[in-house]
Design a protein around this motif. Sequence first.
Motif, PDB file in Angstrom:
ATOM      1  N   UNK A 129      -3.777   4.213   9.018  1.00  7.43           N
ATOM      2  CA  UNK A 129      -3.931   3.199   8.930  1.00  7.43           C
ATOM      3  C   UNK A 129      -3.758   3.966   7.038  1.00  7.43           C
ATOM      4  N   UNK A 130      -2.914   3.352   6.281  1.00  7.11           N
ATOM      5  CA  UNK A 130      -2.588   3.417   5.295  1.00  7.11           C
ATOM      6  C   UNK A 130      -3.190   2.460   3.846  1.00  7.11           C
TER       7      UNK A 130
ATOM      8  N   UNK B 260      -5.568   7.606   2.527  1.00  7.96           N
ATOM      9  CA  UNK B 260      -5.497   6.790   1.384  1.00  7.96           C
ATOM     10  C   UNK B 260      -4.461   7.409  -0.368  1.00  7.96           C
ATOM     11  N   UNK B 261      -3.834   6.641   0.051  1.00 10.42           N
ATOM     12  CA  UNK B 261      -2.819   7.137  -0.999  1.00 10.42           C
ATOM     13  C   UNK B 261      -2.594   6.381  -1.992  1.00 10.42           C
ATOM     14  N   UNK B 262      -1.868   6.931  -3.088  1.00 12.45           N
ATOM     15  CA  UNK B 262      -1.775   6.718  -4.631  1.00 12.45           C
ATOM     16  C   UNK B 262      -2.632   7.112  -5.209  1.00 12.45           C
ATOM     17  N   UNK B 263      -3.249   8.562  -5.201  1.00  9.65           N
ATOM     18  CA  UNK B 263      -4.033   8.874  -6.003  1.00  9.65           C
ATOM     19  C   UNK B 263      -3.463   9.751  -7.324  1.00  9.65           C
ATOM     20  N   UNK B 264      -2.444   9.804  -6.734  1.00 11.48           N
ATOM     21  CA  UNK B 264      -1.328   9.709  -8.393  1.00 11.48           C
ATOM     22  C   UNK B 264      -2.344   8.766  -9.630  1.00 11.48           C
TER      23      UNK B 264
ATOM     24  N   UNK C 232       0.862  -1.084  -0.009  1.00  6.58           N
ATOM     25  CA  UNK C 232      -0.429   0.004   0.160  1.00  6.58           C
ATOM     26  C   UNK C 232       0.923   1.128   0.356  1.00  6.58           C
ATOM     27  N   UNK C 233       2.559   1.031   0.362  1.00  3.56           N
ATOM     28  CA  UNK C 233       2.461   2.405   0.542  1.00  3.56           C
ATOM     29  C   UNK C 233       3.669   2.461   1.735  1.00  3.56           C
ATOM     30  N   UNK C 234       3.640   1.611   2.507  1.00  3.66           N
ATOM     31  CA  UNK C 234       4.079   2.299   3.420  1.00  3.66           C
ATOM     32  C   UNK C 234       5.855   2.706   3.917  1.00  3.66           C
ATOM     33  N   UNK C 235       6.279   1.931   3.387  1.00  5.38           N
ATOM     34  CA  UNK C 235       7.850   2.414   3.573  1.00  5.38           C
ATOM     35  C   UNK C 235       8.029   3.590   2.297  1.00  5.38           C
TER      36      UNK C 235
ATOM     37  N   UNK D 203       8.626   9.144   2.958  1.00  8.59           N
ATOM     38  CA  UNK D 203       7.805  10.710   2.783  1.00  8.59           C
ATOM     39  C   UNK D 203       8.005  11.620   3.885  1.00  8.59           C
ATOM     40  N   UNK D 204       7.673  11.158   4.777  1.00  6.13           N
ATOM     41  CA  UNK D 204       7.505  12.039   6.489  1.00  6.13           C
ATOM     42  C   UNK D 204       8.572  11.964   6.947  1.00  6.13           C
TER      43      UNK D 204
END
Length: 532
Positions: free
Chosen positions: A114-115, A144-148, A27-30, A35-36
Amino acid sequence: MSGIGVVEACEQAARRRTFAVISHPDAGKSTLTEALALHARVISEAGAVHGKAGRRGVTSDWMAMERERGISVTSAVLQFAYRDTVLNLLDTPGHADFSEDTYRVLSAVDCAVMLLDAAKGLEPQTLKLFDVCRHRRLPVITFINKWDRPGREALELLDEIEQRLGIHPAPVTWPVGNAGELQGLIDRRRPAHLIHFTRTPGGATAAAEHHLPINDIAVDEVPGLGAAVEELALLEGTGANYDQTRFLAGTSTPVFFGAAVSNIGVSLLLNAVVDLAPAPAPRLTRDGGVRKVEASFSGLVFKVQANMDPAHRDRIAFVRVCSGVFERGMILKHAATGRPFATKYAHSIFGQDRATVDRAYPGDIIGLVNAGALRPGDTLYQDEPVVFPPMPTFAPEHFAVIRSKDPSRSKQFRRGIEQLEAEGVVQVLVSNRRGRQAPVLAAVGPMQFDVVLYRLEYELGAPATLEPLPYRLARRTDDAGRELLERVRGVEVLTRNSDGELLAVFPDQWRFNVVRRDLPGLTLESLIAATG
Ligand code: G4P
């Protein structure tokens, strides 16, 4: 504690935010963690941030096996400074087989992020991890990730969160443009502006933000703006507004949108962690009281782990500071044994690296070396005694007999099993039928067995073999139950080493139902399901 110590503990605790990111693998945790780290200042950089696909990366992988499989078995901690706060981000293993470990990590945080992947929504591991948060009543912030890239509709995702998790989603930001056509975000707290992001190649630096007054934008100038404004009006009408009390009670989750890979929406999330997530609070104790943050030092051991780095072959206990000020060199008391514990070697844990830590405050995580006597769930304290509630053990669903491959290494084998049990890597059971030479390992997920075999062979010098047993279900029983069950075919009664509990194990639910029907009145209690 002295008056100055009390003030220091309170002030520093108020500045801490200790949280974990929970997500399904991929989901993009790493990516989000990186990014953080980019938006905040990583306090102990210490060379542990290293590149992944040309981008700065944060890794907690430490065993060759983890690298081979691309999974993270163990946890590490990152400490960031941001605005005037100190953020402690704890890594959770993503794989379901390590959900016991995840539970332990989540017992050391005050909030979870929660990602979700915008195209996938809630995935099996997200559901399981969310259940752990619910069990612990942890406040959850959703990203909510990957909106790109193309994905589902925002309203549909909110609906899924509400329906499947039973938690009320309260969007704080709102995407302009469907997934894959992101034009920017609207912060519902400042709805008059569109936040437009300028991406940087590869997301190597923070995306520049421009705040454009919506009234100055022609409707057809920004695709999706009209629809977003209508959706926002709809949200206002349905009462999907953020409510701090409900968030802290775990019944509502603030929702943010973005794309971690391009750093879009990341600073809004980071600010939300600072502004919304709770600071360390008084902690419940085993006797039903609370330990205030300003009380004398206390800490909870939530993880014990050996050999994070082959150069340091020792055992390290991860301790969450619950109250007071930790000073390296303090002599603490180990509540389980009443023995003193010296803290000359205290570290902050950062990926594979360690830096000496001299002072730590509520919410911080310290690593104590030479922690042979410490177990997950143990309490350490100074002055005023305290014991925190024990960590639950979960219902194992996989069982296997383990034997040493090399009889001349039986001592190493025995010690190795003891050590792995103490770290909480696996449960160890003994059967009357098989004897102590052939202990039975019990796990929530089979990958725990792989870790045992790997570590026994490469770290503890005791190669072993496993013979899987056909059981999938365990129930707690008693001596009377054991007597009866030992005569039943296909069922076995095992004693758990760590606490002497008797576990009756069954091949499947059907067999269990038959036994319960044929032997009514037998003690067969459920154990806590690992998750979900
Ligand atoms: P994990 O730790 O949760 O398992 O996920 P990770 O960050 O490794 O990300 C999984 C994949 O998703 C990676 O792609 C990553 O680049 C991609 N990703 C993460 N965030 C975003 C995002 O906001 N938008 C898009 N479009 N992709 C994202 P990969 O191809 O597996 O690896 P890589 O070669 O890109 O590193």
